[in-house]
Design an enzyme around this catalytic site. Structure first.
Site, mmCIF file in Angstrom:
data_model
loop_
_atom_site.group_PDB
_atom_site.id
_atom_site.type_symbol
_atom_site.label_atom_id
_atom_site.label_comp_id
_atom_site.label_asym_id
_atom_site.label_seq_id
_atom_site.Cartn_x
_atom_site.Cartn_y
_atom_site.Cartn_z
ATOM 1 N N ASP A 287 0.841 -1.182 0.000
ATOM 2 C CA ASP A 287 0.000 0.000 0.000
ATOM 3 C C ASP A 287 0.887 1.246 0.000
ATOM 4 O O ASP A 287 1.662 1.465 0.935
ATOM 5 C CB ASP A 287 -0.894 -0.025 1.245
ATOM 6 C CG ASP A 287 -1.887 1.112 1.224
ATOM 7 O OD1 ASP A 287 -2.741 1.115 0.331
ATOM 8 O OD2 ASP A 287 -1.778 2.008 2.069
ATOM 9 N N THR B 156 -3.195 5.480 -4.071
ATOM 10 C CA THR B 156 -2.065 6.214 -3.489
ATOM 11 C C THR B 156 -0.778 5.954 -4.272
ATOM 12 O O THR B 156 0.007 6.869 -4.476
ATOM 13 C CB THR B 156 -1.855 5.813 -2.019
ATOM 14 O OG1 THR B 156 -1.765 4.392 -1.940
ATOM 15 C CG2 THR B 156 -3.009 6.260 -1.172
ATOM 16 N N THR B 157 -0.589 4.718 -4.688
ATOM 17 C CA THR B 157 0.618 4.403 -5.455
ATOM 18 C C THR B 157 0.585 5.140 -6.799
ATOM 19 O O THR B 157 1.564 5.777 -7.193
ATOM 20 C CB THR B 157 0.708 2.885 -5.702
ATOM 21 O OG1 THR B 157 0.404 2.209 -4.483
ATOM 22 C CG2 THR B 157 2.074 2.476 -6.172
ATOM 23 N N ASP C 101 -9.051 -0.075 2.291
ATOM 24 C CA ASP C 101 -9.079 0.464 0.923
ATOM 25 C C ASP C 101 -10.401 0.086 0.265
ATOM 26 O O ASP C 101 -11.045 0.914 -0.386
ATOM 27 C CB ASP C 101 -7.938 -0.136 0.062
ATOM 28 C CG ASP C 101 -6.606 0.555 0.322
ATOM 29 O OD1 ASP C 101 -6.474 1.199 1.376
ATOM 30 O OD2 ASP C 101 -5.708 0.446 -0.539
HETATM 31 P P1 ADP Z 1 -2.956 2.163 -5.966
HETATM 32 O O1 ADP Z 1 -2.328 2.419 -4.650
HETATM 33 O O2 ADP Z 1 -2.657 3.234 -6.952
HETATM 34 O O3 ADP Z 1 -4.390 1.809 -5.878
HETATM 35 P P2 ADP Z 1 -2.559 -0.599 -6.633
HETATM 36 O O4 ADP Z 1 -1.366 -1.404 -6.352
HETATM 37 O O5 ADP Z 1 -3.786 -0.866 -5.858
HETATM 38 O O6 ADP Z 1 -2.155 0.899 -6.529
HETATM 39 O O7 ADP Z 1 -2.883 -0.770 -8.188
HETATM 40 C C1 ADP Z 1 -3.949 -0.120 -8.798
HETATM 41 C C2 ADP Z 1 -3.956 -0.375 -10.267
HETATM 42 O O8 ADP Z 1 -4.087 -1.761 -10.542
HETATM 43 C C3 ADP Z 1 -5.124 0.317 -10.921
HETATM 44 O O9 ADP Z 1 -4.701 0.993 -12.072
HETATM 45 C C4 ADP Z 1 -6.062 -0.834 -11.250
HETATM 46 O O10 ADP Z 1 -6.883 -0.567 -12.360
HETATM 47 C C5 ADP Z 1 -5.097 -1.928 -11.527
HETATM 48 N N1 ADP Z 1 -5.740 -3.244 -11.419
HETATM 49 C C6 ADP Z 1 -6.355 -3.769 -10.356
HETATM 50 N N2 ADP Z 1 -6.831 -5.006 -10.631
HETATM 51 C C7 ADP Z 1 -6.507 -5.270 -11.906
HETATM 52 C C8 ADP Z 1 -6.707 -6.384 -12.797
HETATM 53 N N3 ADP Z 1 -7.339 -7.478 -12.406
HETATM 54 N N4 ADP Z 1 -6.221 -6.271 -14.045
HETATM 55 C C9 ADP Z 1 -5.579 -5.172 -14.426
HETATM 56 N N5 ADP Z 1 -5.347 -4.110 -13.646
HETATM 57 C C10 ADP Z 1 -5.803 -4.139 -12.412
HETATM 58 MG MG MG Z 2 -5.287 0.132 -4.938
#
Ligand code: ADP
Ligand code: MG
Length: 566
Positions: A71, A104-105, A402
């Site tokens: 996270d 956040t990332t 989240d």
């Molecule tokens: P953040 O802190 O930005 O939410 P995450 O590590 O949660 O970072 O990653 C979020 C990203 O991963 C988003 O762009 C989301 O659309 C993408 N994502 C989540 N699940 C999937 C999936 N099954 N296939 C493709 N992309 C995904």
């Molecule tokens: Mg996320």
């Protein structure tokens, strides 16, 4: 290079020292470069943890305690960052976390690439204010583009809410259980969401959902409980373990005779005096129990201790009691049952009592916990998270948080977009076309913005093992043809229509990523003077400690502070 002071001369050639000795200053390009490098480094750290195939970070604090997470906000919270510009990146993740709970990332990665691209323009002598202006225009246009394609959903539609929750969970350590956890999260949210009278919109107070962790069992044993769970047991074996129509006294002060801070000596010359003394103590404790009885309470929830004697009298009166409950629990119980938190038991009145349909002690694993259910005032639920170890339940709780937040986002602002980098690729494509309508250096800034936001889609592709260039070419081609939701399908490792794949995220999260990273980037770009060592706190006692350079806290001369060389 940074300097030790601003060199200035009077007309007669006398040097004028404006800054105290030991102060360091870096200006202009130098200052900008330092700031941008520091901020970029922070983004670099997070880049590999984006998306479902992102890696986790193991953070070890100075006491050796370990946190495992991916996270963004948590990682940055745990790292001891000193560089001022890097700290602003931490702020971005905090703001995003507070406002929308997810993304956040992405926000930090976007800010990092916006700064990286700004540097390319600065080198070409484009003034930072022009870049800031171009970035602002680009972000407004980006918001317009994404709002235009966002999908409107019903705020209480279980299917949509579950999809969104699942996306948030599937990027985490708990991904394997994303389906079941998403269902529970949506259950909990639908339970506590309210539509204030006279309003068409739902509102959801995350504080009404208590996330309780308990290592043991597995994540599949996680459950939603209606009401509030207190991880404490009833203090006395003779007290009732089930109270219907509970009248709850919520007491913040100890139900004990407080010990004096200093040693008191009692001179007793006659054995009867001992008895009188003990009787008096006993009497005081009994009075506490009597006051509670008189108020009409049948349940006592105390934040501090309860003396054995008080326990005894309460048990005799069939009043049940729990001690040492947490402040946060007390606040939730106050809200849910309408109880007033009392600091002096002598002033307890019946109007201070809260009510709940049921207070009951139940066994969870080998522990006994107290459940406060069917509350009178607010609806409230608890999510009881189970899992193999403390670290797993900790990370699961963060992930569930989240997920709760994204469901709240959609309930309060019922628009979603497909995920997998599709919105970012769409925005990037739109800005590239749109920039042709602009001219001059602003156009360059908008093009850089377009490239920067594309980096999010490409980072996802990279983390999924796709070839960076192939992914870029295919994304651009498909978006050029107007395929709105083309993104990265992590499961198949291909560029795909993410609407069909069924990965959705709240529009609110995407909007927040854009606004918070653009704002912070602009702020960092406007800085052309960093003066470090200004009126520092007096070092060790301020908790900051001395850096290796002997400078308390601030930035040592030369730019990069210790700790930034990660
Ligand atoms: P953040 O802190 O930005 O939410 P995450 O590590 O949660 O970072 O990653 C979020 C990203 O991963 C988003 O762009 C989301 O659309 C993408 N994502 C989540 N699940 C999937 C999936 N099954 N296939 C493709 N992309 C995904
Ligand atoms: Mg996320």
């Amino acid at each position: 290079m940074s300097q030790q002071a601003i060199p200035a001369m009077t007309a007669s050639g006398q040097p004028v020292l404006i800054l105290r000795e030991g102060t360091s200053q870096s200006r202009g390009r130098e200052a900008q470069r330092n700031n941008i490098t520091a901020a970029k480094l922070v983004a670099e750290v997070l880049k590999t943890s984006l998306g479902p195939r992102g890696m986790d970070k193991m953070l070890v604090d100075s006491l050796g305690d370990v946190t495992i997470t991916n996270d963004g906000a948590t990682i940055l919270k745990e790292i001891d960052i000193q560089h001022p510009a890097a700290k602003m990146m931490v702020e971005i993740s905090k703001t995003t976390d507070n406002e929308v709970g997810d993304g956040t990332t992405s926000a930090v990665i976007l800010a990092g690439s916006l700064l990286e691209n700004a540097e390319k323009l600065i080198v070409k002598d484009v003034h930072p204010t022009i870049i800031v202006d171009g970035y602002r225009k680009a972000s407004n246009e980006a918001l317009k583009a994404i709002r235009k394609v966002a999908i409107k959903v019903s705020p209480t539609d279980r299917v949509w809410l579950t999809r969104v929750a699942k996306t948030a969970l599937s990027t985490k350590l708990v991904a394997k259980h994303a389906d079941t956890l998403a269902e529970m999260v949506v259950d909990a949210c639908l339970q506590v969401a309210e539509k204030p009278i006279g309003s068409n919109d739902y509102s959801l107070d995350i504080d009404d959902i208590k996330v309780e962790k308990k290592p043991g069992g597995s994540l599949t044993d996680t459950s939603v409980r209606h009401g509030i769970v207190i991880d404490k047991e009833i203090v006395h074996g003779a007290m009732p373990t089930k109270v219907t129509n509970a009248k709850i006294a919520l007491i913040a002060s100890p139900l004990e005779i407080e010990k004096t801070e200093f040693d008191a000596k009692l001179n007793i010359s006659d054995p009867s005096q001992i008895k009188a003394f003990l009787d008096q103590e006993n009497q005081m404790l009994k009075t506490m129990s009597d006051k509670i009885k008189k108020s009409g309470a049948n349940v006592v929830l105390a934040q501090k201790g309860i003396d054995d004697v008080v326990q005894h009298y309460l048990a005799k009166e069939n009043i049940t009691a729990v001690r040492r409950i947490r402040q946060s629990d007390a606040d939730k119980i106050a809200k849910a049952t309408g109880a007033k938190i009392i600091t002096n038991v002598n002033e307890l009145r019946s109007s201070d009592l809260g009510s709940a349909g049921l207070v009951e002690q139940r066994e969870i694993e080998n522990d006994k916990w107290v459940f406060v259910e069917k509350c009178a005032k607010a609806k409230s639920v608890s999510l009881l998270i189970r899992g193999g170890t403390q670290r797993i339940v900790d990370e699961a709780a963060r992930s569930v948080n989240d997920a709760l937040m994204v469901v709240k986002d959609v309930m309060e602002y019922p628009f979603v977009v497909a995920g997998g980098g599709a919105p970012e690729a769409l925005i990037s494509n739109h800005l590239r076309t749109w920039s042709n309508k602009l001219s001059g250096r602003i156009q360059l800034a908008v093009q850089q913005y377009s490239d920067a936001i594309e980096k999010i889609s490409l980072a996802l592709a990279e983390n999924a093992g796709l070839d960076h260039i192939d992914a870029q070419v295919e994304l651009r081609a498909k978006h050029g043809k107007g395929n709105t939701w083309t993104g990265i399908n992590i499961n198949s490792g291909k560029v795909d229509d993410m609407e069909k794949v069924g990965v959705f995220e709240p529009l609110a999260v995407k909007e927040q990523i854009i606004t918070s990273s653009t704002e912070a980037t602009s702020m960092i770009l406007r800085i052309d003077d960093v003066i470090a060592g200004v009126k520092a706190n007096p070092g060790p006692q301020a908790g900051g400690g001395m850096g290796p350079g002997g400078m308390p806290g601030g930035m040592p001369p030369g730019g990069m502070p210790p700790g930034m060389d990660m």
